[in-house]
Enzyme design. Structure first.
Site, mmCIF file in Angstrom:
data_model
loop_
_atom_site.group_PDB
_atom_site.id
_atom_site.type_symbol
_atom_site.label_atom_id
_atom_site.label_comp_id
_atom_site.label_asym_id
_atom_site.label_seq_id
_atom_site.Cartn_x
_atom_site.Cartn_y
_atom_site.Cartn_z
ATOM 1 N N ASP A 70 0.813 -1.224 0.000
ATOM 2 C CA ASP A 70 0.000 0.000 0.000
ATOM 3 C C ASP A 70 0.845 1.272 0.000
ATOM 4 O O ASP A 70 0.434 2.308 0.534
ATOM 5 C CB ASP A 70 -0.970 0.009 1.204
ATOM 6 C CG ASP A 70 -1.852 -1.218 1.209
ATOM 7 O OD1 ASP A 70 -2.198 -1.699 0.121
ATOM 8 O OD2 ASP A 70 -2.205 -1.690 2.320
ATOM 9 N N LYS A 92 2.003 2.129 -5.067
ATOM 10 C CA LYS A 92 2.569 1.573 -6.318
ATOM 11 C C LYS A 92 1.645 1.852 -7.497
ATOM 12 O O LYS A 92 2.085 2.187 -8.582
ATOM 13 C CB LYS A 92 2.757 0.039 -6.189
ATOM 14 C CG LYS A 92 3.669 -0.369 -5.062
ATOM 15 C CD LYS A 92 3.679 -1.871 -4.882
ATOM 16 C CE LYS A 92 2.391 -2.446 -4.359
ATOM 17 N NZ LYS A 92 2.028 -2.073 -2.984
ATOM 18 N N GLY A 136 -4.681 -4.158 -3.753
ATOM 19 C CA GLY A 136 -5.650 -3.085 -3.958
ATOM 20 C C GLY A 136 -4.855 -1.863 -4.362
ATOM 21 O O GLY A 136 -4.107 -1.317 -3.554
ATOM 22 N N HIS A 137 -4.935 -1.493 -5.625
ATOM 23 C CA HIS A 137 -4.128 -0.382 -6.144
ATOM 24 C C HIS A 137 -5.063 0.764 -6.529
ATOM 25 O O HIS A 137 -5.947 0.602 -7.375
ATOM 26 C CB HIS A 137 -3.304 -0.854 -7.349
ATOM 27 C CG HIS A 137 -2.309 -1.921 -6.987
ATOM 28 N ND1 HIS A 137 -1.534 -2.578 -7.899
ATOM 29 C CD2 HIS A 137 -1.941 -2.433 -5.783
ATOM 30 C CE1 HIS A 137 -0.753 -3.445 -7.280
ATOM 31 N NE2 HIS A 137 -0.991 -3.386 -5.991
ATOM 32 N N GLN A 164 1.805 -6.247 -3.572
ATOM 33 C CA GLN A 164 2.352 -6.465 -2.237
ATOM 34 C C GLN A 164 3.699 -5.725 -2.109
ATOM 35 O O GLN A 164 3.832 -4.681 -2.699
ATOM 36 C CB GLN A 164 2.495 -7.954 -1.905
ATOM 37 C CG GLN A 164 1.163 -8.665 -1.689
ATOM 38 C CD GLN A 164 0.426 -8.982 -2.975
ATOM 39 O OE1 GLN A 164 0.978 -9.629 -3.849
ATOM 40 N NE2 GLN A 164 -0.797 -8.532 -3.102
HETATM 41 P P1 GDP Z 1 -0.710 0.352 -3.542
HETATM 42 O O1 GDP Z 1 -1.314 -0.913 -3.075
HETATM 43 O O2 GDP Z 1 0.763 0.414 -3.303
HETATM 44 O O3 GDP Z 1 -1.064 0.720 -4.956
HETATM 45 O O4 GDP Z 1 -1.342 1.503 -2.620
HETATM 46 P P2 GDP Z 1 -2.907 1.649 -2.179
HETATM 47 O O5 GDP Z 1 -3.658 2.197 -3.321
HETATM 48 O O6 GDP Z 1 -3.402 0.399 -1.546
HETATM 49 O O7 GDP Z 1 -2.768 2.672 -0.991
HETATM 50 C C1 GDP Z 1 -2.228 3.934 -1.169
HETATM 51 C C2 GDP Z 1 -3.285 4.987 -0.753
HETATM 52 O O8 GDP Z 1 -2.668 6.242 -0.629
HETATM 53 C C3 GDP Z 1 -4.368 5.157 -1.791
HETATM 54 O O9 GDP Z 1 -5.545 5.535 -1.155
HETATM 55 C C4 GDP Z 1 -3.834 6.305 -2.647
HETATM 56 O O10 GDP Z 1 -4.857 7.050 -3.300
HETATM 57 C C5 GDP Z 1 -3.162 7.147 -1.605
HETATM 58 N N1 GDP Z 1 -1.976 7.911 -2.050
HETATM 59 C C6 GDP Z 1 -1.009 7.530 -2.920
HETATM 60 N N2 GDP Z 1 -0.047 8.484 -2.980
HETATM 61 C C7 GDP Z 1 -0.425 9.465 -2.127
HETATM 62 C C8 GDP Z 1 0.166 10.709 -1.727
HETATM 63 O O11 GDP Z 1 1.251 11.087 -2.162
HETATM 64 N N3 GDP Z 1 -0.535 11.443 -0.802
HETATM 65 C C9 GDP Z 1 -1.728 11.048 -0.282
HETATM 66 N N4 GDP Z 1 -2.327 11.817 0.620
HETATM 67 N N5 GDP Z 1 -2.308 9.876 -0.649
HETATM 68 C C10 GDP Z 1 -1.653 9.102 -1.547
HETATM 69 P P1 IMO Z 2 -0.932 -4.184 -2.298
HETATM 70 O O1 IMO Z 2 -0.534 -4.694 -3.654
HETATM 71 C C1 IMO Z 2 -0.872 -4.716 2.012
HETATM 72 C C2 IMO Z 2 -0.883 -8.868 3.471
HETATM 73 C C3 IMO Z 2 -2.094 -9.337 4.233
HETATM 74 C C4 IMO Z 2 -1.443 -10.338 5.188
HETATM 75 C C5 IMO Z 2 -0.371 -10.967 4.304
HETATM 76 C C6 IMO Z 2 -0.789 -12.304 3.674
HETATM 77 O O2 IMO Z 2 -2.220 -3.438 -2.301
HETATM 78 O O3 IMO Z 2 0.176 -3.449 -1.649
HETATM 79 P P2 IMO Z 2 -2.422 -12.908 1.677
HETATM 80 O O4 IMO Z 2 -3.889 -12.689 1.489
HETATM 81 O O5 IMO Z 2 -1.571 -12.304 0.598
HETATM 82 O O6 IMO Z 2 -2.073 -14.361 1.898
HETATM 83 O O7 IMO Z 2 -2.051 -12.163 3.059
HETATM 84 O O8 IMO Z 2 -0.088 -10.033 3.277
HETATM 85 N N1 IMO Z 2 -1.160 -8.302 2.135
HETATM 86 C C7 IMO Z 2 -1.106 -6.991 1.842
HETATM 87 N N2 IMO Z 2 -0.887 -5.921 2.631
HETATM 88 N N3 IMO Z 2 -1.024 -4.556 0.690
HETATM 89 C C8 IMO Z 2 -1.230 -5.616 -0.117
HETATM 90 O O9 IMO Z 2 -1.262 -5.521 -1.457
HETATM 91 C C9 IMO Z 2 -1.316 -6.905 0.455
HETATM 92 N N4 IMO Z 2 -1.520 -8.150 -0.038
HETATM 93 C C10 IMO Z 2 -1.412 -8.990 0.997
HETATM 94 O O10 IMO Z 2 -2.715 -8.267 4.923
HETATM 95 O O11 IMO Z 2 -0.777 -9.649 6.220
HETATM 96 MG MG MG Z 3 -2.835 -1.593 -1.790
#
Ligand code: GDP
Ligand code: IMO
Ligand code: MG
Length: 426
Positions: free
Chosen positions: A13, A16, A40-41, A224
């Site tokens: 999270d 990416k 979840g991106h 991840q």
């Molecule tokens: P990913 O899994 O690495 O793609 O990241 P996620 O989408 O799960 O989580 C990142 C969260 O931070 C999302 O809600 C994005 O919209 C938000 N986000 C990403 N970059 C920034 C930033 O520079 N500032 C803020 N405030 N939010 C950001």
């Molecule tokens: P993105 O791509 C954050 C974590 C789960 C758990 C562990 C194993 O959005 O960054 P799993 O279901 O993969 O067997 O769970 O990995 N986990 C993540 N945490 N971001 C993710 O994906 C994750 N995908 C799995 O919370 O701790």
């Molecule tokens: Mg994510």
């Protein structure tokens, strides 16, 4: 043969997806190489939010071919639902390609994920319960069923019969759960999902290499993150694939000589979802403020993320494991409101100071972080677009992070929007 990998450097999270979307502008293919719908991106474009689980984060551009590589585990229903969701919102998914060698997530994988987590009680890993671990376990045990098997109904049924011979009694006797039958699964997978998935199924290894040979730009999007890596993460609190940059090799069928850039993404602090060690974790009001300001709730499962300070020890290790060429830092704006900002520069344990991550996990559980403290910058960064828009204190802080980590910091995220970033160098 310009190929780039984007990889998470913490526990996921990091943002990416939003930087994959940004780089996709200059790319031809965006390829997922591991994981599944545990990811979840999030992309925020013109105020509209898109939360993607399986489809690569370049999909919003019509020039991009989004590719799901052989290393991904695919729940076809989730994928087809994601396609429908995007198409309803005006995003064309017709160029999507899915490897026939990708393994399928089947209903019993999700059931096993759920019941084994429940069975572990207080030792649960906190998985996303999407069936990811059980699907990869079957792949390693050589009883997995692949996307291509959907198009050979006899073989699909034979493989399913063989797998359920073991799993159905195990689910019944150990977990008191009824497994779906061969007929029930075959009916949904062969009659409903297979024909709808078929237009997208392709030889993705060939596709990637044809693109590279034609001099096109290929971006591999890690899901991840480094410390959730099956081999290099905080085992057993990891996912069941290899998110590190090297995972793009087996997961998409490319050799290391094709890769010329590896971009690590890190938050300006750290979060983690699920269980496992976390040296800089914050349990106080500062942690609560990070969660609130950063909206630190899972894109995918809605769970609250655990917050902590930026950890340069972890990042140094991520630089090594991924051979990062550069770093992008996100969510700097979340720290706007803080009077001071901390960075963990080393760990202390048993009277020793460690600059690098201990190899032994039980040591990691006992370390105390050593912090360097910076004054906050007391300003709103969310409108910054140029380095000159950033206060000197931000430049000092970023220069310090760069020095600690040892690779150039190229981009700073100052908000979730596609354009809310500052490029520090070309
Ligand atoms: P990913 O899994 O690495 O793609 O990241 P996620 O989408 O799960 O989580 C990142 C969260 O931070 C999302 O809600 C994005 O919209 C938000 N986000 C990403 N970059 C920034 C930033 O520079 N500032 C803020 N405030 N939010 C950001
Ligand atoms: P993105 O791509 C954050 C974590 C789960 C758990 C562990 C194993 O959005 O960054 P799993 O279901 O993969 O067997 O769970 O990995 N986990 C993540 N945490 N971001 C993710 O994906 C994750 N995908 C799995 O919370 O701790
Ligand atoms: Mg994510």
């Amino acid at each position: 043969m310009p190929a780039t990998i984007i990889v998470g450097t913490q526990w996921g999270d990091e943002g990416k997806g939003r930087f994959t979307d940004l780089f996709a502008k200059e790319m031809h293919l965006v390829v997922r190489y591991q994981g599944g719908h545990n990811a979840g991106h999030t992309l925020v474009v013109d105020g509209e939010t898109f939360a993607l689980q399986l489809i690569p984060s370049g999909v919003l551009y019509s020039h991009i071919t989004p590719v799901i590589g052989n290393g991904v585990v695919v729940d076809p229903k989730v994928l087809l639902d994601e396609v429908s969701m995007l198409e309803e919102r005006g995003v064309d998914c017709s160029k999507l390609k899915v490897s026939g060698n990708a393994h399928l997530i089947l209903p019993y994988h999700q059931l096993i994920d759920r019941v084994t987590e429940r069975h572990l009680g207080k030792n649960a890993l906190g998985t996303t319960k999407r069936g990811i671990g059980p699907a990869y376990a079957d792949k390693a045990a050589r009883v997995g069923i692949r996307v291509q098997d959907l198009y050979d109904p006899k073989m699909f049924r034979e493989k399913l019969t063989l797998v359920l011979k073991d799993k159905a009694p195990m689910l019944a006797k150990v977990y008191n759960q009824l497994s779906p039958t061969v007929d029930e699964i075959a009916d949904v997978y062969l009659n409903d999902l297979a024909p709808r998935l078929e237009p997208y199924v392709a030889d993705t290894v060939n596709l990637v290499h044809e693109a590279l040979e034609a001099g096109q730009h290929v971006l591999f999007e890690g899901a991840q993150a480094t410390f959730l890596d099956l081999d290099h993460g905080t085992y057993p609190f990891v996912t069941s694939s290899n998110p590190i940059a090297g995972g793009a090799g087996p997961g998409a069928g490319v050799g290391p000589r094709h890769i010329d850039r590896v971009i690590g993404v890190a938050k300006a602090y750290v979060t983690r979802v699920g269980a496992g060690p976390f040296p800089t974790e914050l349990f106080d009001e500062t942690g609560a403020a990070i969660v609130e300001r950063g909206h630190e709730f899972g894109t995918n499962t809605g769970r609250q993320r655990r917050p902590g300070w930026f950890d340069a020890v972890m990042l140094r290790h991520a630089v090594r494991l991924n051979s990062l060429s550069e770093l992008a830092i996100t969510k700097l704006d979340v720290l706007d409101a803080f009077d001071e900002v901390k960075v963990c520069v080393a760990y202390e344990v048993d009277g020793k100071r460690l600059r690098h991550l201990p190899d032994n996990q039980s040591v990691l559980h006992r370390v105390t972080p050593v912090y360097e403290t910076f004054p906050g910058w007391g300003g709103d960064l969310s409108g910054a677009t140029e380095p000159g828009d950033l206060p000197v204190r931000v430049h000092d802080y970023v220069a310090f992070l760069q020095d600690q980590v040892g690779v150039p910091i190229r981009l700073l995220g100052v908000g979730p929007g596609r354009d809310q970033y500052v490029q520090l160098r070309a």
